[in-house]
Structures are given as structure tokens and as C-alpha cells.
Design an enzyme around this catalytic site. Structure first.
Site, mmCIF file in Angstrom:
data_model
loop_
_atom_site.group_PDB
_atom_site.id
_atom_site.type_symbol
_atom_site.label_atom_id
_atom_site.label_comp_id
_atom_site.label_asym_id
_atom_site.label_seq_id
_atom_site.Cartn_x
_atom_site.Cartn_y
_atom_site.Cartn_z
ATOM 1 N N ASP A 51 4.786 70.033 12.836
ATOM 2 C CA ASP A 51 4.400 69.711 11.674
ATOM 3 C C ASP A 51 3.094 69.247 11.658
ATOM 4 O OD1 ASP A 51 6.829 70.559 10.780
ATOM 5 O OD2 ASP A 51 7.768 68.369 11.060
ATOM 6 N N TYR A 79 8.836 64.138 23.299
ATOM 7 C CA TYR A 79 8.169 63.479 21.945
ATOM 8 C C TYR A 79 8.063 61.905 22.166
ATOM 9 C CZ TYR A 79 9.091 67.856 19.776
ATOM 10 O OH TYR A 79 9.150 69.181 19.217
ATOM 11 N N ASP A 93 10.605 62.419 6.579
ATOM 12 C CA ASP A 93 9.244 62.191 7.316
ATOM 13 C C ASP A 93 8.284 61.287 6.231
ATOM 14 O OD1 ASP A 93 7.865 64.081 6.265
ATOM 15 O OD2 ASP A 93 7.772 65.222 7.979
ATOM 16 N N ARG A 189 12.705 64.667 13.038
ATOM 17 C CA ARG A 189 12.821 64.190 11.775
ATOM 18 C C ARG A 189 14.375 63.992 11.410
ATOM 19 N NH1 ARG A 189 10.939 67.890 7.615
ATOM 20 N NH2 ARG A 189 10.834 69.645 9.137
#
Length: 301
Positions: A51, A79, A93, A189
Site C-alpha cells: 500500500d 512486517y 489504516d 490492516r
């Protein structure tokens, strides 16, 4: 010599992977467009979309290596994330609009860790409303942004690690830093949304940095500025050897599999498997099924 002739005679770059440290605010397509100019070829693609808000490892393929990308996109990813508890957004988000708030001041660490544990391992996850999932042939985010409530189906994903690294309290809000390792198709998310929902206070993702795609991690990633100064391309043979099991074959076997032939399986797994000629040249990606090894993609002429 005309400009068109000069372009026609330009030597293409070597086939391989570029490991990018994507900046915030850029789409994955923006990065590909920039690298087409840097590498001097239109044959550029990426494995696994990030994203715009996210930073970190984006694996980009150049020339023949674009055929590796679909296989690399299926590998496990890592992540570093920050989840804000006490606020929900319509995108799950920080880029979305706040749609609900609730005080998270009463969320204690034990409940938080219990909520994280429930989202670790094999789980069923519903993708965010604003996502690239196709519903009746149209991207979910297009329908969601048009004000439509999209019915998305939960799907199995695996979160192999979900570790809290810090907890910071700001009045009614709680920020949770976490390290996550997960299967392809997992939305961080959605983990933030589901953690907040389980705790009864709502939640969304405020920061995301991808630290790893398969074997390719941040230490190997370069910023676009560094790549503009020196475009470092990981050769295809090295890229495949790092990501997949390796099978070395004879010259005769290499010629056979390059022409669609099949070899006996060696028990290396379903695949992909990198098949290498005696001189170290990457011949193909292969899979093993029913005692037979057959090519998925051939890379030699």
C-alpha cells in the site's frame, strides 16, 4: 543515427531482481514506472503489492525475471507494524476516515497479548473493504469508494508470528508495535481491525514496514535514490537459488526439461524448484507431482 535507431540498438539490462526499499506515499506501480527509467527497459514488474502508506521490501523483476514474480509473491512475508487501538477507520489504516472511537485506556497487557495470540497461527481472515480483491469482476476498493458495502468472504491465512514489541499509551488511545510473519494474502490492516474488534475498542494500522519477502530482507534493499546512482540487479540464478530448492542436472537433462521433457522427482517438494545446468545456468522452475518433475517456466533459449 536517429533516436529510434539508437533505442532499437540499446542493450537490455540483465535479467534479475531489484530489491527496493519502497518509500512512503508511493504505489508499487509508481516504483515500477521509476525503475523502468532507471533500468532502461519496459519489462519490469513487482511481486506482492505494498500500500502507498507502507515502506520496505518490494521485490521487482527485470526482463525474464518478471516470470518469477508470481511464484515469489506466494512466499512468506515479514512486517513491522504499529496498531492504534481506540479508533476504527473505513480503510482499516491511517489513510481512511475515522468511523468509530472508544476508549482503549482500560485495555491491559494481558488482554492485549490474549488478543494477539488468538490471531496467531492458521486463521480465517476477511479482507478489508478497501482492497484489490475482485467481487463480480470489479475491485472491492472501487465499490467501497462508491459507497457500496462489499460482502467479502473470509479466507484462510497463516500468521506464524505476531509478537508485541512495544505498548505506548496516549490517553484513550493505545499504540501497539508488533512484528508479524505471515503467509501470502494476509492483510496486516485486517489484523489491526480484528485485534481492535476483539478487544471491543476498534483499531487500525498507523504504520507498516515490510522487512522481508521470502529470503529477501531489508539489509539487501536499496532506496530509489541509491538505485538511480547504481542499479544493482540480482542475477536470476542467484535469485532462484536463494528463494527455492535447487536441483542440479546433467547437460542432457537440462536440454530435455528446456524442451518440455520430464524428469523423475527427487522429493524436493511440489515446488517451485530451481533447475540448474552443469555450468550454473538457470534452466527452469519446476514442480514435482506424481513422481514426475515438470517445468513451470523455462528460462534458457
Amino acid at each position: 543515427m536517429s533516436t529510434s535507431t539508437a533505442r532499437a540498438k540499446r542493450t537490455p539490462p540483465p535479467s534479475g531482481l531489484i530489491i527496493v526499499d519502497k518509500p512512503a506515499g508511493w504505489t508499487s506501480h509508481d516504483v515500477v514506472a521509476k525503475l523502468r527509467g532507471i533500468a532502461g527497459t519496459r519489462k519490469v514488474g513487482h511481486a506482492g503489492t505494498l500500500d502507498p502508506m507502507a515502506t520496505g521490501v518490494l521485490v521487482v523483476g527485470v526482463e525474464k525475471a518478471t516470470r518469477l514474480l508470481g511464484h515469489l509473491a506466494l512466499t512468506e512475508k515479514g512486517y513491522d507494524a504499529t496498531i492504534r487501538l481506540g479508533e476504527s477507520t473505513n480503510t482499516d489504516d491511517a489513510e481512511g476516515e475515522t468511523v468509530a472511537t472508544a476508549s482503549a485506556a482500560g485495555v491491559d497487557e494481558a488482554d492485549l497479548r490474549k488478543g494477539v495470540a488468538a490471531l496467531t497461527g492458521p486463521i480465517m481472515q476477511t479482507p478489508p473493504q478497501v482492497s484489490a480483491i475482485k467481487v463480480n469482476g470489479e475491485r472491492a476498493y472501487k465499490r467501497a469508494r462508491a459507497g457500496e458495502e462489499v460482502a467479502l468472504v473470509a479466507r484462510p491465512v497463516t500468521v506464524s508470528e505476531f509478537e508485541i514489541t512495544a505498548i505506548r499509551r496516549h490517553g484513550d488511545l493505545v499504540d501497539v508495535d508488533a512484528s508479524v510473519s505471515c503467509s501470502s494474502g494476509t492483510y496486516i490492516r485486517a489484523l489491526a481491525r480484528d485485534l481492535g474488534a476483539a478487544l471491543g475498542v476498534g483499531g487500525h494500522l498507523t504504520a507498516l514496514r515490510r522487512t522481508r519477502v521470502g529470503p529477501y530482507a531489508l539489509p539487501a534493499a536499496r532506496t530509489l535514490e541509491r538505485l538511480a546512482a547504481e542499479c544493482v540487479i540480482l542475477p536470476m540464478a542467484d535469485a532462484v537459488a536463494a528463494a527455492f530448492p535447487r536441483r542440479d542436472v546433467t547437460a542432457e537433462e537440462a536440454a530435455s526439461i528446456a524442451h518440455g521433457g520430464r524428469l523423475p522427482a527427487l522429493g524436493l517438494g511440489q515446488g517451485p524448484i530451481g533447475v540448474f545446468a552443469p555450468d550454473g545456468t538457470l534452466v527452469a522452475l519446476a514442480e514435482e507431482r506424481g513422481g514426475i518433475s515438470r517445468s513451470l517456466a523455462v528460462f534458457v533459449p
